[in-house]
Design a protein around this motif. Structure first.
Motif, short mmCIF file in Angstrom:
data_model
loop_
_atom_site.label_atom_id
_atom_site.label_comp_id
_atom_site.label_asym_id
_atom_site.label_seq_id
_atom_site.Cartn_x
_atom_site.Cartn_y
_atom_site.Cartn_z
N MET A 4 8.24 0.40 -14.49
CA MET A 4 7.00 1.87 -13.94
C MET A 4 6.51 0.57 -12.69
O MET A 4 5.92 1.29 -11.85
CB MET A 4 5.40 1.70 -14.87
CG MET A 4 6.04 2.18 -16.39
SD MET A 4 6.62 3.65 -14.89
CE MET A 4 4.76 4.37 -14.95
N ALA A 5 6.69 -1.24 -12.57
CA ALA A 5 6.51 -1.63 -11.08
C ALA A 5 7.55 -1.62 -10.47
O ALA A 5 6.54 -1.60 -9.37
CB ALA A 5 6.46 -3.31 -11.93
N PHE A 6 8.60 -1.02 -10.88
CA PHE A 6 9.46 -1.42 -9.64
C PHE A 6 9.49 0.52 -9.05
O PHE A 6 9.08 0.33 -7.53
CB PHE A 6 10.53 -0.73 -10.44
CG PHE A 6 11.91 -0.60 -9.35
CD1 PHE A 6 12.97 -1.43 -8.93
CD2 PHE A 6 12.23 1.16 -9.70
CE1 PHE A 6 14.05 -0.98 -7.76
CE2 PHE A 6 13.62 1.04 -8.60
CZ PHE A 6 13.63 -0.03 -7.49
N ARG A 54 7.01 3.69 -4.44
CA ARG A 54 6.07 4.17 -4.01
C ARG A 54 5.21 3.57 -2.61
O ARG A 54 5.48 3.98 -1.19
CB ARG A 54 4.96 4.78 -4.97
CG ARG A 54 4.09 6.06 -4.87
CD ARG A 54 3.02 5.86 -4.99
NE ARG A 54 2.07 5.08 -5.52
CZ ARG A 54 0.84 4.22 -5.23
NH1 ARG A 54 1.18 5.01 -3.77
NH2 ARG A 54 0.50 3.38 -5.08
N LYS A 55 4.78 2.44 -2.54
CA LYS A 55 4.53 1.92 -1.73
C LYS A 55 5.03 1.24 -0.55
O LYS A 55 4.34 1.93 0.55
CB LYS A 55 3.64 0.51 -2.39
CG LYS A 55 2.68 0.49 -3.35
CD LYS A 55 2.29 -1.20 -3.77
CE LYS A 55 0.90 -0.75 -4.49
NZ LYS A 55 0.71 -1.64 -5.19
N VAL A 56 5.96 1.31 -0.55
CA VAL A 56 7.09 1.38 0.87
C VAL A 56 7.30 2.36 0.97
O VAL A 56 7.30 2.39 2.09
CB VAL A 56 8.95 0.28 0.19
CG1 VAL A 56 9.24 1.06 0.86
CG2 VAL A 56 8.48 -0.91 -0.04
N LEU A 57 7.33 3.83 0.80
CA LEU A 57 7.90 4.81 1.08
C LEU A 57 6.28 5.04 1.50
O LEU A 57 6.40 5.92 2.81
CB LEU A 57 8.42 5.80 -0.44
CG LEU A 57 9.72 6.02 -0.75
CD1 LEU A 57 10.01 6.92 -1.69
CD2 LEU A 57 10.80 5.58 0.15
N GLU A 58 5.31 5.40 1.12
CA GLU A 58 4.05 5.00 2.06
C GLU A 58 3.83 4.46 3.13
O GLU A 58 3.26 5.20 4.13
CB GLU A 58 2.75 4.74 1.21
CG GLU A 58 2.79 6.34 -0.40
CD GLU A 58 1.78 5.71 -1.27
OE1 GLU A 58 0.86 4.91 -1.16
OE2 GLU A 58 1.29 6.83 -2.17
#
Length: 64
Positions: free
Chosen positions: A46-48, A53-57
């Protein structure tokens, strides 16, 4: 995990050459490879996924 590239390739059901390309950042993984990584290799999936998700955003924001 201290596996060789060949051992990781076998764990992720990949050809050795394909894993080497992935390991060097020359290619992306398939959905199957990602799932196998999350199941067998990742301590906190889940942390991964949240960090991914943050990198993609951030990448989408930079492109806009």
């Amino acid at each position: 995990m201290k596996y060789t590239q060949s051992q990781m390739a076998a764990l992720l059901i990949m050809d050795d050459r394909s894993y080497a390309e992935l390991d060097h950042g020359n290619s992306c993984c398939s959905a199957l490879t990602l799932v196998l990584y999350l199941i067998y290799c990742c301590n906190d999936p889940m942390a991964f996924l949240e960090s991914l998700r943050k990198v993609l955003e951030a990448t989408e924001d930079d492109a806009a």
